[in-house]
Design an enzyme around this catalytic site. Structure first.
Site, PDB file in Angstrom:
ATOM      1  N   ASP A  21       0.859  -1.170   0.000  1.00  0.00           N
ATOM      2  CA  ASP A  21       0.000   0.000   0.000  1.00  0.00           C
ATOM      3  C   ASP A  21       0.904   1.231   0.000  1.00  0.00           C
ATOM      4  O   ASP A  21       2.075   1.157   0.386  1.00  0.00           O
ATOM      5  CB  ASP A  21      -0.894  -0.025   1.245  1.00  0.00           C
ATOM      6  N   ASP A  23      -0.138   5.028   0.981  1.00  0.00           N
ATOM      7  CA  ASP A  23      -0.344   5.994   2.063  1.00  0.00           C
ATOM      8  C   ASP A  23      -0.267   5.309   3.428  1.00  0.00           C
ATOM      9  O   ASP A  23      -1.070   4.430   3.736  1.00  0.00           O
ATOM     10  CB  ASP A  23      -1.704   6.674   1.906  1.00  0.00           C
ATOM     11  N   GLY A  68      -8.030   3.690   3.290  1.00  0.00           N
ATOM     12  CA  GLY A  68      -7.831   2.586   2.363  1.00  0.00           C
ATOM     13  C   GLY A  68      -8.914   2.406   1.325  1.00  0.00           C
ATOM     14  O   GLY A  68      -8.737   1.647   0.381  1.00  0.00           O
ATOM     15  N   ARG A  71     -12.128   6.797  -3.058  1.00  0.00           N
ATOM     16  CA  ARG A  71     -12.626   8.082  -2.558  1.00  0.00           C
ATOM     17  C   ARG A  71     -14.148   8.103  -2.374  1.00  0.00           C
ATOM     18  O   ARG A  71     -14.644   8.481  -1.309  1.00  0.00           O
ATOM     19  CB  ARG A  71     -12.193   9.193  -3.513  1.00  0.00           C
ATOM     20  N   ASP A 204      -1.471  -0.585   6.170  1.00  0.00           N
ATOM     21  CA  ASP A 204      -1.698   0.057   7.459  1.00  0.00           C
ATOM     22  C   ASP A 204      -3.176   0.260   7.734  1.00  0.00           C
ATOM     23  O   ASP A 204      -3.555   0.628   8.842  1.00  0.00           O
ATOM     24  CB  ASP A 204      -0.992   1.424   7.516  1.00  0.00           C
TER      25      ASP A 204
END
Length: 252
Positions: A21, A23, A68, A71, A204
């Site tokens: 991932d 971000d 995650g 949008r 995360d």
């Protein structure tokens, strides 16, 4: 490649590909996302409910409802938690129209503004780990729900470390469901020519943990940037670390 020829990466020997991932795992842009979401949602809630509105929580609400997710899914998820439903809207919506599309675009505009003004730097421990993975001859991909993934990779100077990028644009082109569905991670593994059971997922976000668990991946690493180690474990992490450098036996 034998075990003696490769460094200790803290992952099982059968792993042939690492799927990262962006971000919160490779770059600290998760904090920028959380701030942009808070500004967007608080503005909407204040217009809707007045000065006594309940604000968006940058930790609890972000982790639970938007982290995650693609949008538009993040907008729907958070609003549903407050019992709010908005029309989907369209690309022609003006910035002040309260639709799912418009709120998502507002958030993205704020994020891009922050990226331009503050810049992007990768986590040093993540860069060291990815370079070690590359040196070991293990395949590497970035899997992100962000439409700005390539810009962030370039800004952080790490685009060249990855063979495959699966982001929001690719997901739209290939009609891939976003996290918590495993489709984008599975697409990355396919693009690298590696079966899921021989790939490791690095995430995360709780939605990313769910994707790793349900996709049948061989190892799922939870990266604990916000003090949610137990939640990451309960959502399927094989192991939880505070920084990817921990997997190399280094101090983060």
């Amino acid at each position: 490649m034998t075990g003696e020829e490769s460094p200790d990466l803290g992952i099982p020997a059968h792993i042939q590909a690492c799927l990262f991932d962006l971000d919160g795992v490779l770059t600290p842009t998760a904090a920028l996302h959380a701030t942009a979401w808070k500004t967007t949602f608080d503005g909407f809630l204040e217009r809707r409910d007045g000065p006594g509105y309940r604000p968006f929580d940058k930790v609890a609400d972000y982790d639970e409802y938007v982290d995650g997710l693609p949008r538009a899914d993040g907008v729907r998820s958070f609003l549903a938690s407050r019992g709010i439903q908005l029309p989907e809207g369209s690309a022609d919506d003006p910035p002040d129209r309260d639709t799912v599309r418009s709120l998502g675009e507002r958030k993205n505009d704020l994020l891009l503004q922050d990226i331009r003004t503050k810049g992007v730097e990768a986590y040093p421990g993540s860069v060291r780990f990815v370079r070690a993975v590359k040196d070991a001859g293990i395949h590497r991909a970035v899997v992100s729900s962000s439409a700005n993934c390539r810009d962030v990779l370039i800004g952080a100077g790490i685009e060249d470390l990855f063979e495959v990028r699966i982001d929001a644009g690719v997901a739209q082109e290939q009609h891939l469901a976003g996290k918590p569905h495993p489709d984008t991670f599975l697409a990355a593994a396919r693009a690298l020519g590696v079966a899921p059971e021989h790939a490791a997922v690095f995430e995360d976000a709780l939605a990313g943990m769910d994707a790793g668990r349900t996709g049948g991946f061989g190892f799922v690493i939870g990266v604990n940037r916000t003090g949610q180690a137990e939640a990451l474990k309960s959502h399927g992490a094989s192991v939880v670390v505070d920084d990817l450098a921990d997997l190399l036996g280094e101090r983060a």
